[in-house]
Write an enzyme that holds these catalytic residues in place. Sequence first.
Site, PDB file in Angstrom:
ATOM      1  N   GLY A 134       4.519  -4.167   4.215  1.00 52.47           N
ATOM      2  CA  GLY A 134       4.939  -5.518   3.808  1.00 52.47           C
ATOM      3  C   GLY A 134       4.650  -6.566   4.875  1.00 52.47           C
TER       4      GLY A 134
ATOM      5  N   ALA B  65      10.313  -3.257   5.946  1.00 50.27           N
ATOM      6  CA  ALA B  65      10.377  -2.050   6.809  1.00 50.27           C
ATOM      7  C   ALA B  65      10.448  -0.791   5.959  1.00 50.27           C
ATOM      8  CB  ALA B  65      11.561  -2.122   7.778  1.00 50.27           C
ATOM      9  N   GLY B  66       9.664  -0.771   4.865  1.00 53.37           N
ATOM     10  CA  GLY B  66       9.763   0.319   3.892  1.00 53.37           C
ATOM     11  C   GLY B  66       8.601   1.295   3.920  1.00 53.37           C
ATOM     12  N   GLY B  67       7.637   1.110   4.827  1.00 48.56           N
ATOM     13  CA  GLY B  67       6.479   2.014   4.863  1.00 48.56           C
ATOM     14  C   GLY B  67       5.415   1.642   3.856  1.00 48.56           C
ATOM     15  N   MET B  68       5.467   0.394   3.358  1.00 54.57           N
ATOM     16  CA  MET B  68       4.476  -0.061   2.375  1.00 54.57           C
ATOM     17  C   MET B  68       3.672  -1.253   2.897  1.00 54.57           C
ATOM     18  SD  MET B  68       6.321   0.592  -1.277  1.00 54.57           S
ATOM     19  CE  MET B  68       4.727   0.721  -2.107  1.00 54.57           C
TER      20      MET B  68
ATOM     21  N   SER C 107       2.376  -6.403   7.206  1.00 54.54           N
ATOM     22  CA  SER C 107       0.917  -6.552   7.290  1.00 54.54           C
ATOM     23  C   SER C 107       0.403  -7.391   6.117  1.00 54.54           C
ATOM     24  CB  SER C 107       0.237  -5.181   7.248  1.00 54.54           C
ATOM     25  OG  SER C 107       0.714  -4.396   8.308  1.00 54.54           O
ATOM     26  N   ALA C 108       1.010  -7.197   4.945  1.00 54.11           N
ATOM     27  CA  ALA C 108       0.615  -7.991   3.772  1.00 54.11           C
ATOM     28  C   ALA C 108       0.846  -9.471   4.051  1.00 54.11           C
ATOM     29  CB  ALA C 108       1.424  -7.550   2.544  1.00 54.11           C
TER      30      ALA C 108
ATOM     31  N   LYS D  74       0.850  -1.202   0.000  1.00 61.63           N
ATOM     32  CA  LYS D  74       0.000   0.000   0.000  1.00 61.63           C
ATOM     33  C   LYS D  74       0.877   1.240   0.000  1.00 61.63           C
ATOM     34  CE  LYS D  74       0.902   1.284   4.420  1.00 61.63           C
ATOM     35  NZ  LYS D  74       1.705   2.470   4.772  1.00 61.63           N
TER      36      LYS D  74
ATOM     37  N   ASP E  53      -2.501  -2.032   9.779  1.00 65.37           N
ATOM     38  CA  ASP E  53      -2.620  -2.053   8.319  1.00 65.37           C
ATOM     39  C   ASP E  53      -3.100  -3.401   7.766  1.00 65.37           C
ATOM     40  OD1 ASP E  53      -1.637   0.521   8.440  1.00 65.37           O
ATOM     41  OD2 ASP E  53       0.356   0.024   7.654  1.00 65.37           O
TER      42      ASP E  53
HETATM   43  O1  C5P Z   1      -0.382  -1.312  14.380  1.00 63.22           O
HETATM   44  P1  C5P Z   1       1.060  -1.496  14.095  1.00 63.22           P
HETATM   45  O2  C5P Z   1       1.651  -2.650  14.834  1.00 63.22           O
HETATM   46  O3  C5P Z   1       1.406  -1.537  12.658  1.00 63.22           O
HETATM   47  O4  C5P Z   1       1.778  -0.194  14.650  1.00 63.22           O
HETATM   48  C1  C5P Z   1       3.166  -0.128  14.867  1.00 63.22           C
HETATM   49  C2  C5P Z   1       3.469   1.054  15.754  1.00 63.22           C
HETATM   50  O5  C5P Z   1       3.163   2.285  15.045  1.00 63.22           O
HETATM   51  C3  C5P Z   1       2.621   1.122  17.012  1.00 63.22           C
HETATM   52  O6  C5P Z   1       3.213   0.413  18.063  1.00 63.22           O
HETATM   53  C4  C5P Z   1       2.583   2.622  17.307  1.00 63.22           C
HETATM   54  O7  C5P Z   1       3.773   3.027  17.930  1.00 63.22           O
HETATM   55  C5  C5P Z   1       2.587   3.246  15.921  1.00 63.22           C
HETATM   56  N1  C5P Z   1       1.223   3.577  15.442  1.00 63.22           N
HETATM   57  C6  C5P Z   1       0.584   4.677  15.993  1.00 63.22           C
HETATM   58  N2  C5P Z   1      -0.682   5.002  15.571  1.00 63.22           N
HETATM   59  C7  C5P Z   1      -1.289   4.267  14.606  1.00 63.22           C
HETATM   60  C8  C5P Z   1      -0.652   3.154  14.030  1.00 63.22           C
HETATM   61  C9  C5P Z   1       0.609   2.839  14.471  1.00 63.22           C
HETATM   62  O8  C5P Z   1       1.141   5.360  16.853  1.00 63.22           O
HETATM   63  N3  C5P Z   1      -2.515   4.618  14.207  1.00 63.22           N
END
Ligand code: C5P
Length: 327
Positions: free
Chosen positions: A125, A120-123, A127-128, A19, A160
């Site tokens: 991965g 770990a690229g912000g896309m 979560s996919a 994404k 995600d």
């Molecule tokens: O939900 P996810 O595990 O992908 O989130 C990783 C980290 O990103 C969380 O532990 C939190 O620090 C941060 N995060 C956040 N607010 C969000 C989504 C993620 O602060 N809405």
Amino acid sequence: MRGLRSDPVTSVTVRVPAKVNLQLSVGPPRDDGYHDLVNVFHAVSLFDEVTASDGARTAGEGPVAVSGETTVTVSCEGDSAGLVPLDGENLAVKAALALAARAGRPVSVHLAIRKAIPVAGGMAGGSADAAGALVACNELWGLGLTGQELMEIGGALGSDVPFALLGDTAVGTGRGEKLQPVPVGGEFHWVFALAEGGLSTAKVYGECDRLREATGERVAWPQADDVLMAALAAGDAKVLGEALVNDLQPAALMLCRPLVRTLSAGREHGALGALVSGSGPTCAFLAESAAEAAELATALQAAGVCRSAVTAYGPVPGATIVPTDHR
Ligand code: C5P
């Protein structure tokens, strides 16, 4: 429908898209450590593949990592495989375990992950891969859980994951896990500039809070941008390019200074819009057409402002089972 099959299914492969966030508006930090968002997700044609097979492997069969009765192998382009956790922290493993617990069944499965989405690229991965494991194991084990049920399990694993299941384009609210599909009137062409290494999502959110505090920025409650929504509905890449916004971008640029040059190189080479993808460090550029995206990718690579640049289009569907004869 599993009961109607003549041959038992012993392996299922699922393809899951990356994404990019078209609008990522971040509200103030919540008590649970997360932030309320307006997150316009857009699924693009960079895919990971997750294959779930009956029975965990034994350590003698190669470099497998083990978590209980679940084993996992990962292959990636470049040398980023080392960034993927191979223990119980792997999101795909967590997904298989969560699904088995929900179904009240023992878990004995091997997950083979083929990654094209930057690690770990912000896309999204990771979560996919979790979404892929949920769909693959649901099918392999004949559980028959609905998409909505898988999304509920996925939402508890990561913000995600529900979108990786849903795909196309959607607005995420809450942590990003509450989704509303968004109509899109065309196809958009993208270039993704991949960076060396990765950025921790939690660190980037933390840096965003720190910067806001340091500058005394008043943090507004996030709202979906009407101009961006209209551009999506009309399939208007020019307007969309100007409306792209990511509140995490200043924090990602602070933590990874070379991205400033990457973004300006893309703009100089004619991108309609340029932004850091999610928490970075991948940078996303919108192009007018597939041909212009290919030219832009070549120019970015030649300028030496990224590890590599790849083209993709969106929107594309979420996690999808690959028919057996296509494998
Ligand atoms: O939900 P996810 O595990 O992908 O989130 C990783 C980290 O990103 C969380 O532990 C939190 O620090 C941060 N995060 C956040 N607010 C969000 C989504 C993620 O602060 N809405």
